[in-house]
Scaffold this motif. Structure first.
Motif, mmCIF file in Angstrom:
data_model
loop_
_atom_site.group_PDB
_atom_site.id
_atom_site.type_symbol
_atom_site.label_atom_id
_atom_site.label_comp_id
_atom_site.label_asym_id
_atom_site.label_seq_id
_atom_site.Cartn_x
_atom_site.Cartn_y
_atom_site.Cartn_z
ATOM 1 N N ASN A 153 0.668 -1.182 0.118
ATOM 2 C CA ASN A 153 0.059 0.085 -0.087
ATOM 3 C C ASN A 153 0.710 1.292 -0.194
ATOM 4 O O ASN A 153 0.517 2.294 0.555
ATOM 5 C CB ASN A 153 -1.042 0.013 1.117
ATOM 6 C CG ASN A 153 -2.184 0.832 0.881
ATOM 7 O OD1 ASN A 153 -2.601 1.283 -0.235
ATOM 8 N ND2 ASN A 153 -2.569 1.650 2.118
ATOM 9 N N GLU A 154 1.996 1.172 -0.630
ATOM 10 C CA GLU A 154 2.777 2.280 -0.841
ATOM 11 C C GLU A 154 2.378 3.010 -2.181
ATOM 12 O O GLU A 154 2.779 2.333 -3.271
ATOM 13 C CB GLU A 154 4.388 2.028 -0.757
ATOM 14 C CG GLU A 154 4.715 1.695 0.684
ATOM 15 C CD GLU A 154 6.033 0.846 0.640
ATOM 16 O OE1 GLU A 154 6.814 1.048 1.771
ATOM 17 O OE2 GLU A 154 6.517 0.469 -0.287
ATOM 18 N N THR A 155 1.913 4.063 -2.121
ATOM 19 C CA THR A 155 1.618 4.743 -3.404
ATOM 20 C C THR A 155 2.293 6.075 -4.010
ATOM 21 O O THR A 155 3.291 6.551 -3.347
ATOM 22 C CB THR A 155 0.029 5.561 -2.766
ATOM 23 O OG1 THR A 155 -0.767 4.658 -2.334
ATOM 24 C CG2 THR A 155 -0.636 6.016 -4.187
ATOM 25 N N PRO B 132 0.010 8.994 -0.736
ATOM 26 C CA PRO B 132 1.282 8.879 -1.484
ATOM 27 C C PRO B 132 2.522 8.828 -0.685
ATOM 28 O O PRO B 132 2.732 9.586 0.287
ATOM 29 C CB PRO B 132 1.244 9.978 -2.483
ATOM 30 C CG PRO B 132 -0.105 10.514 -2.675
ATOM 31 C CD PRO B 132 -0.603 10.360 -1.280
ATOM 32 N N ASN B 133 3.595 8.020 -0.963
ATOM 33 C CA ASN B 133 4.889 7.927 -0.412
ATOM 34 C C ASN B 133 5.575 8.875 -1.231
ATOM 35 O O ASN B 133 6.750 9.222 -0.761
ATOM 36 C CB ASN B 133 5.285 6.602 -0.155
ATOM 37 C CG ASN B 133 4.339 5.577 0.860
ATOM 38 O OD1 ASN B 133 3.349 5.309 0.317
ATOM 39 N ND2 ASN B 133 4.732 5.497 2.033
ATOM 40 N N THR B 134 5.377 8.688 -2.496
ATOM 41 C CA THR B 134 6.482 9.394 -3.303
ATOM 42 C C THR B 134 5.673 10.030 -4.485
ATOM 43 O O THR B 134 4.728 9.382 -4.995
ATOM 44 C CB THR B 134 7.293 8.132 -4.197
ATOM 45 O OG1 THR B 134 7.857 7.298 -3.126
ATOM 46 C CG2 THR B 134 8.370 8.759 -5.090
ATOM 47 N N ILE B 135 6.144 11.289 -4.877
ATOM 48 C CA ILE B 135 5.756 12.129 -6.066
ATOM 49 C C ILE B 135 6.862 12.362 -7.309
ATOM 50 O O ILE B 135 8.003 12.473 -6.714
ATOM 51 C CB ILE B 135 5.067 13.226 -5.631
ATOM 52 C CG1 ILE B 135 3.910 13.090 -4.666
ATOM 53 C CG2 ILE B 135 4.883 14.342 -6.849
ATOM 54 C CD1 ILE B 135 3.729 14.584 -4.109
ATOM 55 N N VAL B 136 6.600 12.000 -8.323
ATOM 56 C CA VAL B 136 7.594 12.034 -9.414
ATOM 57 C C VAL B 136 7.164 12.870 -10.440
ATOM 58 O O VAL B 136 5.984 12.941 -11.030
ATOM 59 C CB VAL B 136 7.706 10.664 -10.229
ATOM 60 C CG1 VAL B 136 8.925 10.872 -11.212
ATOM 61 C CG2 VAL B 136 8.407 9.622 -9.101
ATOM 62 N N PHE B 137 7.860 13.906 -10.702
ATOM 63 C CA PHE B 137 7.634 14.907 -11.793
ATOM 64 C C PHE B 137 8.246 14.614 -12.833
ATOM 65 O O PHE B 137 9.720 14.425 -12.919
ATOM 66 C CB PHE B 137 7.858 16.286 -11.347
ATOM 67 C CG PHE B 137 7.125 16.828 -10.114
ATOM 68 C CD1 PHE B 137 5.879 16.571 -9.951
ATOM 69 C CD2 PHE B 137 7.536 18.105 -9.314
ATOM 70 C CE1 PHE B 137 4.872 17.273 -8.992
ATOM 71 C CE2 PHE B 137 6.956 18.634 -8.429
ATOM 72 C CZ PHE B 137 5.622 18.089 -7.999
#
Length: 523
Positions: free
Chosen positions: A222-224, A334-339
């Motif tokens: 469940n790591e988004t 979210p755990n991580t955001i990627v641009f």
């Protein structure tokens, strides 16, 4: 206007209206009407005519008591008077009443029942109804969070700009007070999808929910992860990961409970599509799917390399056609955001870590590049800035979305990365495109938490931290200056792009000093 709304209900309940047809029935209708043909694999292949993409200059928001003090008026959100909207709506309804048959669909947007928008679509073409059925959630909510919006799509009706107040024969009009979207003069299916997205971008922030133009996936723990990026940056490709579950490929909400998909389907670019590079998308194109403006071979197999109609070839399919999709399409915070950006100048690092303020800066900037030959008059790479990675779909002031993002990043301790999927070793035409294998390795390391505490080095111009080492990626790739044969020339080109960032950011007059200071360090 009450009379007009009554005419809409009479149209929906008329004998010529085909209501809530199944996918096979809509495919049959489209073929019988001559709207498309089946490919060898069973997808419906259609052409969108003269318009092979959205028509942003023809989109208007009705200026009324609901929108007047909330909408960020300007080139993106062009105002049109209520009287003009009502008059054009009447004419479109009269036009549709003369048709032998029309198509009506009940669907919804927003996979979290607390933020669901019921959607009614009245379309002249069967394939547009199929498009809406596959791109939206296919259930009519028993208790929607919002009152329904009605989409009325009449591609064969052309406006008279001198009379109707439009810019051309094409029109996409959104009325928040009348909860109606009116589309005509274009056959491009994406106008349906993006109009409802624009509506959600208006409604959700008022409910303390951040609406986002991004992909999202989640692992078994469940790591988004969220993936923001403009067309051509790899958003759909990188989020369709066989090791993770796809929440959605384009539109999401971030509520106090977590992330949810706004849609029920995917709308993927198919240029150069292959099973080898994008197996999930390739295998999703089968019966029930649509492909737009893709040239077919004699045996009716799609030729995804053929761009004679447009480079913007597309496939639309329900999310369950992705075998590891997350259903229902919801996950935790979210755990991580990627641009994602495709830097055609070849100067941005392939991956860099961002602070909260840097994340807000790059979110507001929304940078990528246009390539030579993709548009008339574009002869060399051009910097493109699309606010919040979705400027055409944002009715509210951009700083409002950025402020919400910053607060959510801080509240949930989210790691944020800027990933360059564009060029390395030189600009477009000299350098080479970043290898997809390297990008996947970097993104996988980011979303799996492997880069949270690694050693980094500071980029003196772009003011970001670059990881020193990532497994599966050569170390000399990570620092873009090291990939150029002439480092001094790299410095010149990097500073030139940095100045473009700073010049673009001057329009964000409401941004805080800390966010402004988080940008590139160049005078």
């Amino acid at each position: 206007m009450a009379t007009t709304l009554l005419k809409i209900e009479e149209l929906i309940n008329g004998a010529d209206m085909l209501r809530n047809l199944t996918v096979p029935e809509l495919v049959e209708e489209a073929i019988q009407n001559g709207e498309g043909v089946l490919t060898k694999d069973g997808a419906l292949s259609v052409s969108t005519g003269a318009f092979t993409g959205r028509s942003p200059k023809d989109k208007f928001v009705v200026q009324d008591e609901v929108s007047n003090n909330l909408v960020d008026w300007g080139k993106v959100n062009q105002p049109i008077a209520e009287e003009k909207f009502s008059a054009l709506l009447d004419k479109v309804l009269d036009h549709l009443e003369k048709k032998d048959k029309l198509y009506y669909l009940e669907a919804s947007a927003g996979a979290d029942e607390h933020y669901t928008l019921p959607v009614r679509a009245i379309t002249e073409y069967a394939w547009h109804s199929l498009f809406a059925k596959q791109l939206f959630l296919r259930e009519w909510p028993t208790k929607g969070a919002f009152d329904p919006f009605t989409v009325i799509y009449a591609p064969s009706y052309k406006a008279d700009p001198a009379v109707d107040g439009t810019n051309s024969e094409t029109f996409i009009l959104v009325s928040f007070a009348k909860r109606t979207i009116l589309i005509g003069g274009t056959e491009y299916g994406g106008e349906i999808k993006k109009s409802i997205f624009s509506v959600m971008n208006f409604l959700l922030p008022e409910q303390n929910v951040l609406s986002m133009h991004c992909s999202a996936n989640v692992n078994d723990a469940n790591e988004t992860a969220l993936f923001f990026g403009l067309s051509g940056t790899g958003k759909t490709t990188l989020s369709a990961d066989p090791e993770r579950h796809l929440i959605g490929d384009d539109e999401h909400g971030w509520s106090p409970d977590g992330v949810f998909n706004i849609e029920g389907g995917c709308y993927a670019k198919t240029i150069n599509l292959s099973r080898e590079n994008e197996p999930q998308i390739y295998d999703a194109i089968r019966f029930g799917s649509l492909i737009e403006n893709v040239v077919l071979n004699e045996d009716r197999t799609p030729d995804y390399k053929n761009i004679s109609l447009t480079e913007n070839t597309r496939a639309a399919y329900p999310i369950e056609f992705i075998d590891n999709a997350m259903l229902p399409s919801r996950a935790g915070h979210p755990n991580t955001i990627v641009f994602l950006t495709a830097d055609a100048y070849g100067v941005l690092p392939p991956i860099s870590k961002l602070t909260k303020e840097q994340a807000m800066y790059h979110f507001l900037s929304g940078y990528t590049s246009k390539l030579a030959g993709t548009e008339r008059g574009v002869t060399e790479p051009q910097a493109t800035f699309s606010t919040c990675f979705g400027s055409p779909f944002l009715p509210l002031a951009p700083e409002r979305y950025a402020d919400m993002l910053g607060k959510l990043i801080e509240e949930h301790d989210v790691d944020v990365y800027l990933v360059n999927t564009g060029w390395t070793g030189g600009a477009y035409g000299e350098g080479s495109r970043m290898k997809l294998a390297y990008t996947r390795a970097m993104v996988n390391a980011a979303v799996n938490g492997q880069l949270r505490d690694v050693e980094t080095m500071k980029h003196d111009i772009f003011n970001v931290e670059i990881p020193v080492a990532i497994e599966g990626v050569p170390s000399d790739v990570l620092n873009p200056r090291d990939t150029w044969n002439d480092p001094a020339r790299y410095d010149v080109e990097a500073k030139a792009l940095a100045m473009k960032f700073k010049e673009n950011f001057t329009r964000f007059t409401k941004a805080s000093e800390s966010v402004i200071a988080a940008g590139p360090l160049v005078i």
